[in-house]
Design a protein around this motif. Structure first.
Motif, PDB file in Angstrom:
ATOM      1  N   VAL A 133       0.864  -1.176   0.000  1.00  0.00           N
ATOM      2  CA  VAL A 133       0.000   0.000   0.000  1.00  0.00           C
ATOM      3  C   VAL A 133       0.898   1.223   0.000  1.00  0.00           C
ATOM      4  O   VAL A 133       1.901   1.271   0.724  1.00  0.00           O
ATOM      5  CB  VAL A 133      -0.931   0.030   1.226  1.00  0.00           C
ATOM      6  N   SER A 134       0.563   2.208  -0.814  1.00  0.00           N
ATOM      7  CA  SER A 134       1.357   3.429  -0.886  1.00  0.00           C
ATOM      8  C   SER A 134       0.564   4.586  -0.293  1.00  0.00           C
ATOM      9  O   SER A 134      -0.612   4.791  -0.628  1.00  0.00           O
ATOM     10  CB  SER A 134       1.736   3.741  -2.335  1.00  0.00           C
ATOM     11  N   VAL A 135       1.202   5.330   0.622  1.00  0.00           N
ATOM     12  CA  VAL A 135       0.569   6.501   1.230  1.00  0.00           C
ATOM     13  C   VAL A 135       1.485   7.696   1.039  1.00  0.00           C
ATOM     14  O   VAL A 135       2.712   7.560   0.913  1.00  0.00           O
ATOM     15  CB  VAL A 135       0.285   6.278   2.734  1.00  0.00           C
ATOM     16  N   THR A 136       0.912   8.877   1.015  1.00  0.00           N
ATOM     17  CA  THR A 136       1.662  10.122   0.836  1.00  0.00           C
ATOM     18  C   THR A 136       1.727  10.861   2.158  1.00  0.00           C
ATOM     19  O   THR A 136       0.702  11.077   2.815  1.00  0.00           O
ATOM     20  CB  THR A 136       1.008  11.005  -0.230  1.00  0.00           C
ATOM     21  N   ALA A 137       2.937  11.238   2.544  1.00  0.00           N
ATOM     22  CA  ALA A 137       3.126  11.995   3.780  1.00  0.00           C
ATOM     23  C   ALA A 137       3.095  13.483   3.467  1.00  0.00           C
ATOM     24  O   ALA A 137       3.666  13.933   2.468  1.00  0.00           O
ATOM     25  CB  ALA A 137       4.452  11.613   4.439  1.00  0.00           C
ATOM     26  N   VAL A 138       2.433  14.239   4.306  1.00  0.00           N
ATOM     27  CA  VAL A 138       2.301  15.686   4.118  1.00  0.00           C
ATOM     28  C   VAL A 138       3.117  16.404   5.191  1.00  0.00           C
ATOM     29  O   VAL A 138       3.374  15.874   6.272  1.00  0.00           O
ATOM     30  CB  VAL A 138       0.828  16.120   4.175  1.00  0.00           C
ATOM     31  N   ALA A 139       3.514  17.636   4.860  1.00  0.00           N
ATOM     32  CA  ALA A 139       4.343  18.418   5.771  1.00  0.00           C
ATOM     33  C   ALA A 139       3.584  18.746   7.049  1.00  0.00           C
ATOM     34  O   ALA A 139       2.392  19.078   7.027  1.00  0.00           O
ATOM     35  CB  ALA A 139       4.805  19.691   5.088  1.00  0.00           C
ATOM     36  N   SER A 140       4.290  18.629   8.171  1.00  0.00           N
ATOM     37  CA  SER A 140       3.694  18.940   9.463  1.00  0.00           C
ATOM     38  C   SER A 140       3.824  20.425   9.749  1.00  0.00           C
ATOM     39  O   SER A 140       4.786  21.085   9.334  1.00  0.00           O
ATOM     40  CB  SER A 140       4.396  18.130  10.560  1.00  0.00           C
ATOM     41  N   THR A 141       2.860  20.969  10.457  1.00  0.00           N
ATOM     42  CA  THR A 141       2.910  22.377  10.855  1.00  0.00           C
ATOM     43  C   THR A 141       3.642  22.570  12.174  1.00  0.00           C
ATOM     44  O   THR A 141       3.846  23.707  12.600  1.00  0.00           O
ATOM     45  CB  THR A 141       1.478  22.930  10.984  1.00  0.00           C
ATOM     46  N   GLU A 142       4.045  21.477  12.829  1.00  0.00           N
ATOM     47  CA  GLU A 142       4.668  21.574  14.144  1.00  0.00           C
ATOM     48  C   GLU A 142       6.189  21.595  14.080  1.00  0.00           C
ATOM     49  O   GLU A 142       6.832  22.102  14.996  1.00  0.00           O
ATOM     50  CB  GLU A 142       4.224  20.393  15.010  1.00  0.00           C
ATOM     51  N   GLU A 143       6.775  21.044  13.037  1.00  0.00           N
ATOM     52  CA  GLU A 143       8.224  20.922  12.981  1.00  0.00           C
ATOM     53  C   GLU A 143       8.685  20.998  11.527  1.00  0.00           C
ATOM     54  O   GLU A 143       8.135  20.309  10.673  1.00  0.00           O
ATOM     55  CB  GLU A 143       8.662  19.586  13.611  1.00  0.00           C
ATOM     56  N   PRO A 144       9.678  21.834  11.228  1.00  0.00           N
ATOM     57  CA  PRO A 144      10.167  21.895   9.842  1.00  0.00           C
ATOM     58  C   PRO A 144      10.870  20.594   9.458  1.00  0.00           C
ATOM     59  O   PRO A 144      11.558  19.975  10.273  1.00  0.00           O
ATOM     60  CB  PRO A 144      11.142  23.083   9.868  1.00  0.00           C
ATOM     61  N   GLY A 145      10.680  20.191   8.221  1.00  0.00           N
ATOM     62  CA  GLY A 145      11.305  18.977   7.735  1.00  0.00           C
ATOM     63  C   GLY A 145      10.616  17.703   8.165  1.00  0.00           C
ATOM     64  O   GLY A 145      11.109  16.619   7.889  1.00  0.00           O
ATOM     65  N   LEU A 146       9.470  17.823   8.837  1.00  0.00           N
ATOM     66  CA  LEU A 146       8.727  16.653   9.308  1.00  0.00           C
ATOM     67  C   LEU A 146       7.523  16.429   8.403  1.00  0.00           C
ATOM     68  O   LEU A 146       6.741  17.353   8.145  1.00  0.00           O
ATOM     69  CB  LEU A 146       8.276  16.845  10.752  1.00  0.00           C
ATOM     70  N   TYR A 147       7.368  15.194   7.935  1.00  0.00           N
ATOM     71  CA  TYR A 147       6.252  14.815   7.083  1.00  0.00           C
ATOM     72  C   TYR A 147       5.538  13.643   7.747  1.00  0.00           C
ATOM     73  O   TYR A 147       6.183  12.707   8.236  1.00  0.00           O
ATOM     74  CB  TYR A 147       6.740  14.438   5.680  1.00  0.00           C
ATOM     75  N   GLU A 148       4.190  13.710   7.764  1.00  0.00           N
ATOM     76  CA  GLU A 148       3.416  12.719   8.508  1.00  0.00           C
ATOM     77  C   GLU A 148       2.342  12.092   7.627  1.00  0.00           C
ATOM     78  O   GLU A 148       1.823  12.719   6.696  1.00  0.00           O
ATOM     79  CB  GLU A 148       2.758  13.360   9.731  1.00  0.00           C
ATOM     80  N   ALA A 149       2.036  10.861   7.949  1.00  0.00           N
ATOM     81  CA  ALA A 149       0.943  10.141   7.312  1.00  0.00           C
ATOM     82  C   ALA A 149       0.385   9.160   8.328  1.00  0.00           C
ATOM     83  O   ALA A 149       1.069   8.766   9.286  1.00  0.00           O
ATOM     84  CB  ALA A 149       1.411   9.411   6.052  1.00  0.00           C
ATOM     85  N   THR A 150      -0.846   8.760   8.134  1.00  0.00           N
ATOM     86  CA  THR A 150      -1.494   7.790   9.018  1.00  0.00           C
ATOM     87  C   THR A 150      -1.843   6.551   8.214  1.00  0.00           C
ATOM     88  O   THR A 150      -2.449   6.648   7.140  1.00  0.00           O
ATOM     89  CB  THR A 150      -2.763   8.377   9.649  1.00  0.00           C
ATOM     90  N   PHE A 151      -1.448   5.417   8.751  1.00  0.00           N
ATOM     91  CA  PHE A 151      -1.732   4.137   8.101  1.00  0.00           C
ATOM     92  C   PHE A 151      -2.626   3.324   9.027  1.00  0.00           C
ATOM     93  O   PHE A 151      -2.321   3.148  10.212  1.00  0.00           O
ATOM     94  CB  PHE A 151      -0.438   3.375   7.816  1.00  0.00           C
ATOM     95  N   VAL A 152      -3.740   2.849   8.483  1.00  0.00           N
ATOM     96  CA  VAL A 152      -4.679   2.036   9.261  1.00  0.00           C
ATOM     97  C   VAL A 152      -4.622   0.605   8.736  1.00  0.00           C
ATOM     98  O   VAL A 152      -4.987   0.349   7.589  1.00  0.00           O
ATOM     99  CB  VAL A 152      -6.112   2.580   9.152  1.00  0.00           C
ATOM    100  N   PRO A 153      -4.124  -0.328   9.524  1.00  0.00           N
ATOM    101  CA  PRO A 153      -4.036  -1.720   9.059  1.00  0.00           C
ATOM    102  C   PRO A 153      -5.407  -2.355   8.962  1.00  0.00           C
ATOM    103  O   PRO A 153      -6.303  -2.064   9.756  1.00  0.00           O
ATOM    104  CB  PRO A 153      -3.177  -2.401  10.127  1.00  0.00           C
ATOM    105  N   ARG A 154      -5.558  -3.218   7.984  1.00  0.00           N
ATOM    106  CA  ARG A 154      -6.812  -3.940   7.808  1.00  0.00           C
ATOM    107  C   ARG A 154      -6.694  -5.401   8.206  1.00  0.00           C
ATOM    108  O   ARG A 154      -7.651  -6.145   8.059  1.00  0.00           O
ATOM    109  CB  ARG A 154      -7.248  -3.845   6.336  1.00  0.00           C
ATOM    110  N   LEU A 155      -5.544  -5.798   8.695  1.00  0.00           N
ATOM    111  CA  LEU A 155      -5.353  -7.186   9.066  1.00  0.00           C
ATOM    112  C   LEU A 155      -4.296  -7.261  10.152  1.00  0.00           C
ATOM    113  O   LEU A 155      -3.540  -6.322  10.390  1.00  0.00           O
ATOM    114  CB  LEU A 155      -4.923  -8.026   7.859  1.00  0.00           C
TER     115      LEU A 155
END
Length: 792
Positions: free
Chosen positions: A660-682
């Motif tokens: 599964v491919s997810v895209t991380a987006v830039a965080s507003t809390e820390e420069p250079g930090l990118y976040e994404a959320t992955f929800v497992p289905r199994l």
């Protein structure tokens, strides 16, 4: 429950009614004035007077007034657990807990639901990982991966905020997977009436209660796992725990005797992964026979097999870790430590060794017009741009990546120096570094998070004049040398108290063998003495001189984001000259010291996976920290994370992947930090690879991480209904725990309980059967006693 009150509209009859009662009392007293058995006459007098008073009371037309829930105005929620935990069969029960619940919720099984709907607007819900509105409960399949009881209660509170919700009928076993601590804030919830599904009888089951994995990047201190196994119903029987890799190969196995109900058996394992990076293993426990034959869920020896296996992720790091070694002269120390590092494919030592010092410009140059160093006289390459200048040191490079690496000597820019994970300085004076280079080296440790180690030698530490320099400031020892600290004769190496606690400082797996090894080490002749270690530093090893005085031999400390160390013994190579076994130990000690030096050193791209414990779906927050060549935050980058699921088939052990491919987006809390959320289905292990490209589209680096999600293990962690939790829930909301058999009685009394919308209703009290029954019983009782005793 709302109490009733009485009102008397017929107050005009109060005087006649009182007169009737008084006259009746007088007549009865006169008629019972004579006769035998005074007590019997008193009882008959009382019974008849009460009967007459009850009839006279009816003349006042008493009305009974009560409060009740307004029919059809209030809401009532019926919530049913739809998680896998209800697939359990209680001891001796022919049906599972879920089947029993489905029967209880069937409208044809009893009248309690129609009765509830006659007063309230009933809203039906099911919950597992989330709360869902349903028309009826025919769709219950008990396949939910978790029992998110806390989330369900919060969702109910939010959905019915500001609406007249009179109560909640909650069908569950109480084994919440999202409430590791106390219950959440229940303010605003109406009375909750938990209906316990399941019995508290002991079940027969083997379960993995806890799997704690600790790992180290150091040689021969590999992966350790502590496994807690509970086996109610299997007391005294042999259990077996097995760890297998992705190919199905058994890497560790251990047996233990089950302790039965209430007991937990603890097993400890150690094994060394065959490769670096992220690896996945499956831990399985059960009876010895079941584990050996790979028992599946179709076997009925246990209540469930869903809690017998877990997948664990082990991250050994991915190298090679590049270490820059800088020395003031060729020596034996480099020969041995370089050979030791060559035996570890995760370590790469790049050397910059000075073979000749620089000479001042005003010195005799040998020949008129010659500007190059006389050392190169006679060679074929005499180009002014490429030969070493006469006033520059002669350096040699070893193990470099290409011809350009370190061609200008020690790095002068952050881009060049920050490409290394650690720097080792050996037998080199402080003047070798320019002020800018010394400050850059300090930033390399404090800001970049690299490691720094200074080795003992003729021109190290105080002899190298590092005191009051940027490099000396980050060392863990004071360099203002005290004459009283000079050792007497050769020194013997020994571990300090802190050294015994550090895995990387030991070479044996038990204290006895380690003491024997240390006693067999040779004495050392070269020791750089210091006054003391700094307050934040730790002494790992000491050197004891002939007079019994202890001197620091190896000290370490944190410095900013990195770590520094000082190895004050200057002739460690003597250790390897003793015999072959000592040579092997010395090589291992060098490798473990190097691995400590580079441990936790950040890369340009780092990926961390943090499971969210409060999320019932097992969501994982992926954080990617991207940096440029100067290790400054990299903004405006494109970050993608590919996640592969790693499953272990219970029979064959073969893994299956679902990328599964997810895209991380830039965080507003820390420069250079990118976040994404992955929800497992199994339920599986997960391997994630983050790829970062800069704003120009050029690759900036990759990073990997691994974790495991085992929702079924948490769901089946406890097979006994959590009655204390349900009792606490009922107490805090004003409800009560209700047995399944008492549903009808509860529903019958619910209309009389307090509700958001109430109404008053009035009923003639004199028209109730109880009133006439009281009068009739009193009069008949008096007549019966008189006939029985033969009174007139």
């Amino acid at each position: 429950m709302i109490l009733a009150s009485l009102i008397f509209p017929g107050t005009s009859w109060l005087a006649p009614a009182a007169l009737i009662v008084v006259l009746a009392a007088l007549l009865l007293a006169w008629s019972y004035r004579r006769g035998p058995e005074p007590r019997l006459r008193a009882v008959c007098f009382t019974l008849k007077l009460v009967g007459i008073a009850a009839l006279a009371f009816c003349l006042l037309e008493p009305l009974q007034t009560r409060q009740r829930a307004r029919p059809g105005a209030n809401l009532f929620a019926v919530v049913a657990d739809n998680s896998q935990g209800l697939q359990i069969h209680d001891a001796g029960a022919p049906a599972s807990r879920g089947e029993e619940l489905r029967t209880a919720l069937d409208p044809a099984s009893g009248p309690w639901q129609p009765h509830l709907e006659s007063t309230f607007q009933v809203r039906r819900y099911t919950f597992d990982t989330r709360l869902q509105n349903v028309r009826d409960f025919s769709g219950l399949d008990f396949s939910g991966r978790a029992t998110a009881l806390g989330s369900a209660l919060r969702a109910l509170n939010e959905r019915f905020r500001g609406r007249p919700l009179a109560g909640v009928l909650l069908f569950t076993d109480g084994n919440a997977t999202d409430l590791p601590g106390p219950l959440p804030d229940l303010t605003g919830l109406p009375p909750v009436y938990p209906v316990v599904v399941g019995r508290a009888d002991a079940v027969k089951d083997v379960s993995l209660q806890r799997v704690a994995v600790t790992q180290s990047a150091f040689e021969d201190a590999p992966v350790s796992a502590q496994i807690d196994v509970a086996a109610p119903g299997f007391g005294g029987e042999p259990l077996l725990a097995r760890i297998t890799d992705r190919s199905g190969k058994t890497v560790a196995e251990q047996g233990v005797t089950a302790r039965g109900a209430g007991g937990v058996s603890t097993l400890r394992f150690q094994w060394k992964p065959e490769k670096a990076g992220v690896s996945f293993y499956q831990v399985r426990a059960g009876t010895a026979a079941e584990v050996r034959r790979n028992a599946t869920a179709t076997n009925t020896a246990e209540a469930t097999f869903a809690n017998n296996a877990r997948v664990v992720a082990v991250d050994r790091g991915r190298g090679p870790y590049r270490i820059l070694y800088v020395a003031g002269r060729p020596n034996w120390e480099f020969k041995f430590l370089n050979r030791a590092a060559l035996q570890d494919d995760q370590l790469q030592v790049v050397a910059l060794i000075r073979v000749a010092r620089r000479e001042p410009k005003f010195a005799f140059r040998g020949r008129a017009g010659e500007t190059s160093n006389p050392l190169f006289r006679g060679t074929s390459d005499q180009d002014r741009e490429t030969t070493e200048r006469y006033d520059q040191p002669v350096l040699t490079r070893l193990n470099t990546r290409d011809a350009q690496e370190l061609s200008g000597g020690f790095p002068r820019t952050a881009e060049e120096l920050y490409a290394y994970h650690a720097v080792i300085v050996d037998d080199l004076e402080a003047e070798f570094f320019s002020p800018a280079q010394a400050l850059l080296l300090q930033k390399f440790v404090s800001e970049r998070g690299g490691g720094f180690l200074m080795l003992g030698g003729m021109e190290s530490f105080q002899q190298g004049h590092y005191n009051r320099t940027p490099i000396g400031e980050m060392l863990p020892v004071y360099l203002d040398h005290a004459e009283s600290a000079v050792p007497t004769g050769p020194v013997r190496f020994q571990l300090a108290r802190e050294g015994w606690l550090q895995t990387w400082a030991r070479l044996r797996d038990n204290e006895t063998d380690e003491k024997v090894r240390i006693a067999g080490m040779p004495a050392f002749d070269v020791l750089n003495t210091v006054r003391d270690v700094k307050p934040a530093a730790s002494i790992i090893a000491s050197a004891v001189d002939g007079a019994g005085h202890e001197h620091p031999a190896l000290a370490i400390q944190r410095f900013g984001r990195g770590r520094t160390g000082a190895l004050l013994v200057g002739d460690v190579w003597r250790w390897g000259m003793k015999d072959a076994a000592a040579h092997t130990d010395m090589d291992k000690a060098w490798r473990q010291l190097f691995r400590w030096l580079v441990t936790d050193t950040p890369n340009r791209v780092d990926l961390t996976a943090e499971p969210q414990p409060d999320d019932a779906n097992g969501a994982v927050r992926l954080q990617v920290r991207a940096r440029d060549e100067k290790f400054q935050p990299l903004d405006n980058a494109s970050v993608s994370v590919q996640v592969d699921a790693v499953r272990f088939d219970l029979v064959t052990g073969a893994p299956t992947n679902a990328p599964v491919s997810v895209t991380a987006v830039a965080s507003t809390e820390e420069p250079g930090l990118y976040e994404a959320t992955f929800v497992p289905r199994l339920t599986a292990g997960f391997h994630a690879v983050a790829t970062v490209t800069n704003m120009l589209g050029a690759p900036a680096g990759q990073a990997e991480a691994g974790w495991s999600t085992d929702l079924a293990a948490e769901e089946f962690k406890s097979l006994v209904p959590n009655i204390p939790l349900l009792e606490e829930l009922a107490r805090r909301t004003g409800g009560r725990v209700v047995p399944m058999t008492a549903l009808g009685a509860l529903v019958d009394e619910l209309p009389t309980h307090s509700a958001p919308l109430m109404e008053a209703w009035t009923q003639p009290f004199w028209h109730t059967p109880a009133m006439f029954l009281l009068a009739l019983l009193c009069l008949l009782g008096e007549w019966g006693l008189r006939r029985w005793k033969g009174l007139p």
